[in-house]
Motif scaffolding. Sequence first.
Motif, PDB file in Angstrom:
ATOM      1  N   LEU B  26       0.801  -1.252   0.092  1.00 17.69           N
ATOM      2  CA  LEU B  26      -0.062  -0.076  -0.010  1.00 17.69           C
ATOM      3  C   LEU B  26       0.746   1.214  -0.038  1.00 17.69           C
ATOM      4  O   LEU B  26       0.313   2.245  -0.809  1.00 17.69           O
ATOM      5  N   GLY B  27       1.838   1.066   0.660  1.00 23.83           N
ATOM      6  CA  GLY B  27       2.803   2.456   0.924  1.00 23.83           C
ATOM      7  C   GLY B  27       3.311   2.701  -0.543  1.00 23.83           C
ATOM      8  O   GLY B  27       3.354   3.907  -0.940  1.00 23.83           O
ATOM      9  N   ILE B  28       3.576   1.778  -1.220  1.00 28.37           N
ATOM     10  CA  ILE B  28       4.515   1.603  -2.313  1.00 28.37           C
ATOM     11  C   ILE B  28       3.466   2.378  -3.360  1.00 28.37           C
ATOM     12  O   ILE B  28       3.548   3.099  -4.236  1.00 28.37           O
ATOM     13  N   ILE B  29       2.122   1.795  -3.567  1.00 31.20           N
ATOM     14  CA  ILE B  29       0.968   2.039  -4.363  1.00 31.20           C
ATOM     15  C   ILE B  29       0.620   3.497  -4.267  1.00 31.20           C
ATOM     16  O   ILE B  29       0.514   4.204  -5.165  1.00 31.20           O
ATOM     17  N   ILE B  30       0.585   3.951  -2.962  1.00 29.38           N
ATOM     18  CA  ILE B  30       0.279   5.466  -2.622  1.00 29.38           C
ATOM     19  C   ILE B  30       1.384   6.402  -3.268  1.00 29.38           C
ATOM     20  O   ILE B  30       0.941   7.188  -4.089  1.00 29.38           O
ATOM     21  N   GLY B  31       2.578   5.764  -2.947  1.00 34.79           N
ATOM     22  CA  GLY B  31       3.732   6.938  -3.618  1.00 34.79           C
ATOM     23  C   GLY B  31       3.735   6.923  -4.742  1.00 34.79           C
ATOM     24  O   GLY B  31       3.942   7.964  -5.467  1.00 34.79           O
ATOM     25  N   ILE B  32       3.879   5.749  -5.374  1.00 30.29           N
ATOM     26  CA  ILE B  32       4.007   5.689  -6.958  1.00 30.29           C
ATOM     27  C   ILE B  32       2.839   6.381  -7.623  1.00 30.29           C
ATOM     28  O   ILE B  32       2.954   7.093  -8.560  1.00 30.29           O
ATOM     29  N   ILE B  38       0.810  13.351 -10.345  1.00 31.44           N
ATOM     30  CA  ILE B  38       1.496  14.705 -10.266  1.00 31.44           C
ATOM     31  C   ILE B  38       2.161  14.927 -11.536  1.00 31.44           C
ATOM     32  O   ILE B  38       1.933  15.952 -12.174  1.00 31.44           O
ATOM     33  N   THR B  39       3.050  14.068 -12.127  1.00 30.75           N
ATOM     34  CA  THR B  39       3.807  14.404 -13.138  1.00 30.75           C
ATOM     35  C   THR B  39       2.996  14.481 -14.477  1.00 30.75           C
ATOM     36  O   THR B  39       3.235  15.145 -15.285  1.00 30.75           O
ATOM     37  N   THR B  40       1.984  13.256 -14.437  1.00 31.80           N
ATOM     38  CA  THR B  40       0.907  13.360 -15.573  1.00 31.80           C
ATOM     39  C   THR B  40       0.215  14.767 -15.649  1.00 31.80           C
ATOM     40  O   THR B  40       0.200  15.516 -16.790  1.00 31.80           O
ATOM     41  N   VAL B 302       8.892  14.985  -5.739  1.00 33.50           N
ATOM     42  CA  VAL B 302       9.681  14.680  -4.609  1.00 33.50           C
ATOM     43  C   VAL B 302       9.188  14.485  -3.442  1.00 33.50           C
ATOM     44  O   VAL B 302       9.255  13.564  -2.639  1.00 33.50           O
ATOM     45  N   ILE B 303       8.099  15.287  -3.113  1.00 34.40           N
ATOM     46  CA  ILE B 303       7.406  15.304  -1.885  1.00 34.40           C
ATOM     47  C   ILE B 303       6.671  13.805  -1.849  1.00 34.40           C
ATOM     48  O   ILE B 303       6.517  13.198  -0.983  1.00 34.40           O
ATOM     49  N   LEU B 308       7.171   7.153  -0.411  1.00 31.04           N
ATOM     50  CA  LEU B 308       8.003   5.688  -1.210  1.00 31.04           C
ATOM     51  C   LEU B 308       8.826   5.176   0.028  1.00 31.04           C
ATOM     52  O   LEU B 308       9.055   4.104   0.375  1.00 31.04           O
ATOM     53  N   ILE B 309       9.643   6.520   0.742  1.00 30.37           N
ATOM     54  CA  ILE B 309      10.499   5.838   1.807  1.00 30.37           C
ATOM     55  C   ILE B 309       9.639   4.914   2.973  1.00 30.37           C
ATOM     56  O   ILE B 309      10.108   3.973   3.461  1.00 30.37           O
TER      57      ILE B 309
END
Lengths: 232, 437
Positions: B26-32, B38-40, B302-303, B308-309
Motif C-alpha cells: 500500500l505504501g508503495i502504491i500510494i507513493g507511486i 502529479i507528473t501526468t 519529490v514530496i 515511497l520511503i
Amino acid sequence: MYLELDDIKKSFGEGENRAEVLKGITCGVEKGHICVLLGPSGSGKSTLLNIIGGIDTPDSGTVSIDGEKTAAMNEKQLSQYRRKHIGYVFQSYNLIPNLTVKENIEVGAYLSDKPLELDEIIKTLGLWEHKDKIPSQLSGGQQQRTAIGRAIIKNPDILLCDEPTGALDYNTSKEILKLIEDVNSKFGNTVIIVTHNDAIKLMADQVIKFRDGRIRHNDLNTVKTPAAELDW
Amino acid sequence: MSFFENIRMAFSSIAANKMRALLTMLGIIIGISAVITITTLGSTLRTTILRALSSMGGNSFLAYINEKEVEGLDDDDYYLTSEDMITLNMLRELEEQYPGEFKVAASTGSSSATVVNSEKQYINVQIQGVLNGYLDSFGLKLKAGRNITMADNEQNKHSAIVSDIFVRQYFRNGEEPIGQNIEVSFENGNPFEFTIVGVYKYSELKLNSFPAGTKEIDKVTPIYLPYNVINDMKAMPEEGFYNLQIFYDLSVENSVAYTQICDFFDEQYKENRMWNVYIYNIQDEVEIYDMIINILTIIFSVIAAISLIVGGVGVMNIMLVSVTERTREIGIRKALGAKRSTIKLQFLIEAIIICLIGGVIGILIGLLNSELVGVIANNIVSSNPDYSDLLGNISISPSVGAIVISIIFSTLTGVFFGLYPAGKAAKMDPIDALRYD
C-alpha cells in the motif's frame, strides 16, 4: 572407508557450564552401507550427525568423505560440500508450508548439479496422487516421505536421517524405514540413521552405539533384517 | 536455484500471505500513484498552458522604440519625433523581405458606426483599422474568407472582416456573406461601401464587451477594416507606430524569426542617432512558465516520493517478519547446501517483487487518477465555450519518463529495503535456524 571420522571432539558452553558432548569419536562407514547411530538422548549422536552434515564444526578432529576433509573448509566450501554430498531428513519433516509436495521436493533439486528425475522420485515415494497438495493436507508419514524425497532428489552421497520415525506411529515408521531401505538399494546412497529405537539396528549394515559422547560398540551386522520385518 | 525459480518461489510466498502483501504494498502504491498523478497532471498542465499562451500570442514579438546607448547623451537629451516611429513603409518592406512570414498586429482606435441592411434595419458596430496580424493578437479565428492583408492596406482596398454575430444580424435570410457589399456610416455621417472578405468567430472571452444577458441582436461587434483606409477617412496623418506586436508564422523557428526581425530593424534604424527598435521575445516568457511548471512538478514529485520511503520501510519491516517466520525454511535450505548468496537472492527478489507489483498497481492508479481529472477538466472547459476556445480539448499526456522512473524507483526501493532482511536471512547459522521454533 568412504566416510571417516577421526577423534572428533565437541563441547558446548563456557566455564562451569561447559559440556563435552563428543569426547573423541573415531569410526568409519563403508560406501552404500546403512549405518545406525544408537544412543539415549543427549548422548551426542545428533551433534555428530550435524558435524558429518557440515552444518556444525568439531572443536578438533577431522571428517572426510572419500578423502575430502571438511576441517579446512570455509563457509562457502562447506555449502558446496553439503550441496554435493549431503541429504538431510529431520524428525519434524521441516517442509515449506506454502509449497506443494512437488515444489518441496524441487527445493532439493534446485540445490543439486545432478538431480534425479522428479516424477520418478515422487512415484518411488508413493506420493504421485498427492503431489499437488501442501504439507498441511498430508499425514505425518506422507510429510516424511516428502522430506525424504527432498533429500534424495539431490542424489546425495550420504543421506543423514535424524530420528526419521521419531514423530510417527509404528506402522508408518516401518513404512518410512522400508522407504529408506528401498532408496538405499535403488540409488546406493550411504545412509546414516540416528535413533534411540533399538529395533532399527537390525536393518543396518553397521551399528554404532553411543553413550556419554563415546562409542561403546561398533558392530557390523552379518545378517540384516528387512525393515518390513522389524518389530518393537 | 535459477532466477526464474526464485521468482516463482517469491510469488508463491507472496500468495501465501495475500492480505499482508497487499497492505505492505500500500505504501508503495500510494507513493507511486501520487508521483504518476502529479507528473501526468504537470505535463498536461504544461502542454495546455503553453498551447493557450501561444494561442494568445506566444508566436509573436513585441517591438518598441528604444533608446540607443550613445556616449555623452543623458536621459534628458533623448527626444522622439514622428520621424523616429516605425512606419507602414517599413512594415511593407518587412513583408517584401520575408513574404508570408510576419504579420503585424497594429490597429487604429475604434469608433462607432452603423450599417443598414436590405430590410432597412440599423445595426450598430465598432470599426477599427487593422494590419494583417491584429486578429492573431486577440486569438480570433477566421470562420470563412481571408484576413486583412498588407495589400489591402497598400492599395486602400475597402475590404472588411465582420463577426459571425454581425452576419446573423445583417443577413437575416442566411445569405453567403463573403463578397457582399455593406454600407458603413461613420460617426460624421458619411457612408462608405466595403466588401466583406472574411468572417471571424466572435469570442466573448477575448473581446469581452457585453454585460451578461445581452440579446444577440443588440450586440455591437467590431468590423475590421484596413488600417490605412481608416486613417485616410479620418484624415489622420500617418504618424507611424511607437510599439507593435509582430507575429511570425509557426513554420519558422522562434530563434530564426527573432534574428530576422532584429536584423531587419537594426538595418532600418542604422542611421538613427538616438533610437532603435527593441524586440521582446514572448517565447522567453513562455519558457519561464515552462520552467516554473517543471520545477513545481519536480518539487511535488519529490514530496510524493518521500512517501515511497515510508512504503519501503513497511516492506523492510514485513520482510524481517518473513525472514523470522521462515527461519526453519532457511535452515533446511542451508543444510541441503544452499549458499548464502542463494538465500539472499531469494529474499531480495521477494522484496523487489512486492515493490514492483506495488509500483505497477501505483502506476495504473496514477494513470486512472489523471484520466479522471482530465474528464472533469474537460467537462468544465467544454461547458464554457470561451474556455474551450482558448484551451481546446485537454488531452491527458502521461509522462513516459515518469512511468519508467517509477518502475526503476520501485525496484530500487525493493533492493534497498530488502537488502538488510535478506542479509539477515543469509547470515543465519543452519543449526540455530533448524532449532528455531
